[in-house]
Design a protein around this motif. Structure first.
Motif, mmCIF file in Angstrom:
data_model
loop_
_atom_site.group_PDB
_atom_site.id
_atom_site.type_symbol
_atom_site.label_atom_id
_atom_site.label_comp_id
_atom_site.label_asym_id
_atom_site.label_seq_id
_atom_site.Cartn_x
_atom_site.Cartn_y
_atom_site.Cartn_z
ATOM 1 N N GLU A 63 -0.046 29.052 24.333
ATOM 2 C CA GLU A 63 -0.115 28.298 25.487
ATOM 3 C C GLU A 63 -1.407 28.793 26.125
ATOM 4 O OE1 GLU A 63 2.246 28.977 29.842
ATOM 5 O OE2 GLU A 63 2.959 29.878 28.119
ATOM 6 N N MET A 64 -1.973 29.979 25.907
ATOM 7 C CA MET A 64 -3.390 30.388 26.399
ATOM 8 C C MET A 64 -4.489 29.369 25.794
ATOM 9 S SD MET A 64 -3.689 34.442 26.888
ATOM 10 C CE MET A 64 -4.570 34.443 25.362
ATOM 11 N N GLY A 65 -4.497 29.076 24.279
ATOM 12 C CA GLY A 65 -5.343 28.192 23.838
ATOM 13 C C GLY A 65 -5.329 26.851 24.318
ATOM 14 N N LEU A 66 -4.098 26.395 24.541
ATOM 15 C CA LEU A 66 -4.111 24.989 24.923
ATOM 16 C C LEU A 66 -4.527 24.874 26.330
ATOM 17 C CD1 LEU A 66 -0.625 23.943 23.517
ATOM 18 C CD2 LEU A 66 -2.545 22.801 22.970
ATOM 19 N N LEU A 67 -4.441 25.945 27.359
ATOM 20 C CA LEU A 67 -4.794 25.816 28.788
ATOM 21 C C LEU A 67 -6.222 25.956 28.778
ATOM 22 C CD1 LEU A 67 -1.493 27.279 30.356
ATOM 23 C CD2 LEU A 67 -1.950 24.934 30.291
ATOM 24 N N ALA A 68 -6.870 26.758 27.931
ATOM 25 C CA ALA A 68 -8.388 27.375 28.161
ATOM 26 C C ALA A 68 -9.251 25.924 28.416
ATOM 27 C CB ALA A 68 -8.765 27.947 26.865
ATOM 28 N N TYR A 69 -8.958 24.828 27.997
ATOM 29 C CA TYR A 69 -9.729 23.834 28.145
ATOM 30 C C TYR A 69 -9.258 22.863 29.420
ATOM 31 C CZ TYR A 69 -12.466 19.437 26.993
ATOM 32 O OH TYR A 69 -13.263 18.146 27.071
ATOM 33 N N ARG A 70 -8.314 23.317 29.859
ATOM 34 C CA ARG A 70 -7.756 22.221 30.972
ATOM 35 C C ARG A 70 -7.694 22.730 32.338
ATOM 36 N NH1 ARG A 70 -4.956 17.969 28.313
ATOM 37 N NH2 ARG A 70 -5.705 18.333 26.203
ATOM 38 N N ARG A 206 -8.819 20.187 17.770
ATOM 39 C CA ARG A 206 -7.307 19.517 17.724
ATOM 40 C C ARG A 206 -6.661 20.441 19.224
ATOM 41 N NH1 ARG A 206 -7.190 15.044 16.038
ATOM 42 N NH2 ARG A 206 -5.139 15.069 15.327
ATOM 43 N N VAL A 207 -6.984 21.506 19.194
ATOM 44 C CA VAL A 207 -6.429 22.250 20.423
ATOM 45 C C VAL A 207 -7.005 21.796 21.644
ATOM 46 C CG1 VAL A 207 -5.937 24.314 21.354
ATOM 47 C CG2 VAL A 207 -6.013 24.198 18.770
ATOM 48 N N MET A 208 -8.218 21.670 21.505
ATOM 49 C CA MET A 208 -8.981 21.121 22.883
ATOM 50 C C MET A 208 -8.381 19.729 23.326
ATOM 51 S SD MET A 208 -12.616 22.521 22.223
ATOM 52 C CE MET A 208 -13.365 22.032 23.971
ATOM 53 N N LEU A 209 -8.013 18.919 22.300
ATOM 54 C CA LEU A 209 -7.599 17.569 22.670
ATOM 55 C C LEU A 209 -5.829 17.474 22.724
ATOM 56 C CD1 LEU A 209 -9.399 15.379 20.031
ATOM 57 C CD2 LEU A 209 -9.594 15.704 22.263
ATOM 58 N N HIS A 212 -2.370 20.056 19.172
ATOM 59 C CA HIS A 212 -2.203 21.020 17.952
ATOM 60 C C HIS A 212 -1.729 22.518 18.824
ATOM 61 C CE1 HIS A 212 -1.328 19.455 13.812
ATOM 62 N NE2 HIS A 212 -2.451 18.795 14.196
ATOM 63 N N PHE A 213 -1.031 23.073 18.432
ATOM 64 C CA PHE A 213 -1.150 24.440 18.877
ATOM 65 C C PHE A 213 -1.875 25.337 18.282
ATOM 66 C CE2 PHE A 213 3.541 23.283 19.449
ATOM 67 C CZ PHE A 213 3.659 23.756 20.706
ATOM 68 N N PRO A 214 -2.646 26.188 18.880
ATOM 69 C CA PRO A 214 -3.703 27.281 18.562
ATOM 70 C C PRO A 214 -2.974 27.981 16.704
ATOM 71 C CG PRO A 214 -3.612 27.551 20.643
ATOM 72 C CD PRO A 214 -2.736 26.680 20.133
ATOM 73 N N SER A 215 -2.017 28.044 16.710
ATOM 74 C CA SER A 215 -1.271 28.622 15.527
ATOM 75 C C SER A 215 -1.098 27.664 14.664
ATOM 76 C CB SER A 215 0.094 29.039 15.924
ATOM 77 O OG SER A 215 0.958 28.234 16.568
ATOM 78 N N ASP A 216 -1.233 26.095 14.809
ATOM 79 C CA ASP A 216 -1.297 25.279 13.805
ATOM 80 C C ASP A 216 -2.618 25.188 13.206
ATOM 81 O OD1 ASP A 216 1.264 24.596 14.751
ATOM 82 O OD2 ASP A 216 0.585 22.753 15.974
ATOM 83 N N VAL A 217 -3.561 25.235 14.030
ATOM 84 C CA VAL A 217 -4.896 25.138 13.397
ATOM 85 C C VAL A 217 -5.322 26.311 12.744
ATOM 86 C CG1 VAL A 217 -5.571 23.489 14.857
ATOM 87 C CG2 VAL A 217 -6.185 25.609 15.478
ATOM 88 N N THR A 218 -4.826 27.631 13.351
ATOM 89 C CA THR A 218 -5.500 28.708 12.574
ATOM 90 C C THR A 218 -4.807 28.624 11.239
ATOM 91 O OG1 THR A 218 -5.442 29.814 14.601
ATOM 92 C CG2 THR A 218 -4.994 31.260 12.823
ATOM 93 N N ALA A 219 -3.416 28.368 11.171
ATOM 94 C CA ALA A 219 -2.853 28.264 9.877
ATOM 95 C C ALA A 219 -3.176 27.358 9.124
ATOM 96 C CB ALA A 219 -1.391 28.231 10.021
ATOM 97 N N GLY A 220 -3.654 26.175 9.564
ATOM 98 C CA GLY A 220 -4.303 24.902 8.619
ATOM 99 C C GLY A 220 -5.451 25.351 8.133
ATOM 100 N N TRP A 221 -6.473 25.995 9.014
ATOM 101 C CA TRP A 221 -7.754 26.317 8.532
ATOM 102 C C TRP A 221 -7.448 27.488 7.414
ATOM 103 C CZ3 TRP A 221 -10.879 30.439 8.128
ATOM 104 C CH2 TRP A 221 -12.204 30.390 7.846
ATOM 105 N N LEU A 222 -6.841 28.414 7.726
ATOM 106 C CA LEU A 222 -6.824 29.379 6.582
ATOM 107 C C LEU A 222 -6.232 28.833 5.279
ATOM 108 C CD1 LEU A 222 -5.099 32.353 8.938
ATOM 109 C CD2 LEU A 222 -7.552 32.382 7.617
ATOM 110 N N GLY A 223 -5.155 28.186 5.494
ATOM 111 C CA GLY A 223 -4.583 27.510 4.188
ATOM 112 C C GLY A 223 -5.787 26.523 3.294
ATOM 113 N N GLY A 224 -6.421 25.854 4.436
ATOM 114 C CA GLY A 224 -7.434 25.172 3.639
ATOM 115 C C GLY A 224 -8.497 25.948 2.978
ATOM 116 N N ALA A 225 -9.101 26.705 3.613
ATOM 117 C CA ALA A 225 -9.984 27.795 3.047
ATOM 118 C C ALA A 225 -9.621 28.317 1.996
ATOM 119 C CB ALA A 225 -10.655 28.581 4.201
#
Length: 256
Positions: A63-70, A206-209, A212-225
């Motif tokens: 929630e904090m991550g999604l609201l940071a840019y709004r 993706r979070v700023m748009l 995606h939830f911040p947890s989505d992109v964190t997991a996605g980036w860690l998995g891709g890296a």
């Protein structure tokens, strides 16, 4: 110099003959032990995020991550229209078309630089990453966030972020491949770290748009890296064998 009576341009110095042009020598080969350590750290982080998401422990972080840019009652984006367009441009670097176009261009460039081993390894990394991401995404179903209005179109499951996973695979994998051109540690690490930062920026866009939830992109980036480093370690020998095969030599555009 250009003659007043002619449109022909005459160079001041004769062109360098093609046979005297030398391509840079391969600077290093991937240290598989270091790659495995980096992959283990990333996959450990990914496993932690999977646990937290599946046990509903990321609510406040998301929630904090999604609201940071709004801002405002309608939760519109902060900043100017230029900032919003920049975020959209950034997120497009992880989109299917542009990401794959860049990957294909990188493979072609590596082949023309006579780095067949790196070209094959990078291609295998990207293809393997696509398969891994598809498999993981189908295992964990999660709806996209509805906390804030979406600022771009997005479909499919939310966890993990495919943009984040694929951007990390392509840009970190590409950096590992092109780092072979330098013999200097500082240059190689700069290239790899820059790719990690760029792919992380694509992930957070993706979070700023709001898609995606911040947890989505964190997991996605860690998995891709994690996959990019793991592939560099495990697929190195198969890629070298394929690159040194007679068939690969015949198909290499850099071979006379």
């Amino acid at each position: 110099m250009q003659s007043p009576s002619s449109d022909t341009v005459t160079p001041e110095e004769p062109p360098v003959p093609a046979e005297t042009v030398r391509l840079p020598e391969r600077g290093f080969t991937i240290n598989r032990n270091k790659a495995l350590i980096a992959a283990a750290v990333c996959w450990a982080g990914w496993a932690i995020m999977v646990y937290l998401v599946t046990h509903g422990k990321t609510g406040s972080f998301d929630e904090m991550g999604l609201l940071a840019y709004r801002t405002g009652d309608e939760l519109g984006p902060r900043g100017s229209e230029l900032l919003l367009e920049s975020v959209r441009d950034l997120t497009s670097l992880g989109g299917v078309f542009l990401r794959n176009l860049i990957a294909i261009g990188a493979v072609a460039a590596l082949l023309f630089l006579k780095l067949r081993r790196e070209a094959v390894l990078f291609a295998l990394t990207v293809v393997g990453g696509w398969i891994a991401n598809t498999a993981v995404k189908s295992l964990i179903g999660r709806e996209r966030p509805e906390i804030v209005p979406h600022l771009t179109h997005a479909g499919g499951e939310s966890f993990p972020s495919g943009h984040s996973f694929s951007a990390a695979v392509v840009y970190i994998g590409m950096a590992l491949a092109f780092a072979a051109l330098s013999q200097r540690h500082s240059v190689r690490y700069t290239i790899i770290v820059a790719a990690m930062v760029l792919s992380a920026m694509v992930a957070w866009s993706r979070v700023m748009l709001g898609v995606h939830f911040p947890s989505d992109v964190t997991a996605g980036w860690l998995g891709g890296a994690g996959w990019a480093f793991l592939a560099a370690a495990l697929l190195y020998k198969p890629a070298k064998a394929a690159a040194d095969s007679p068939t690969a030599e015949k198909l290499d555009p850099a071979t006379d």
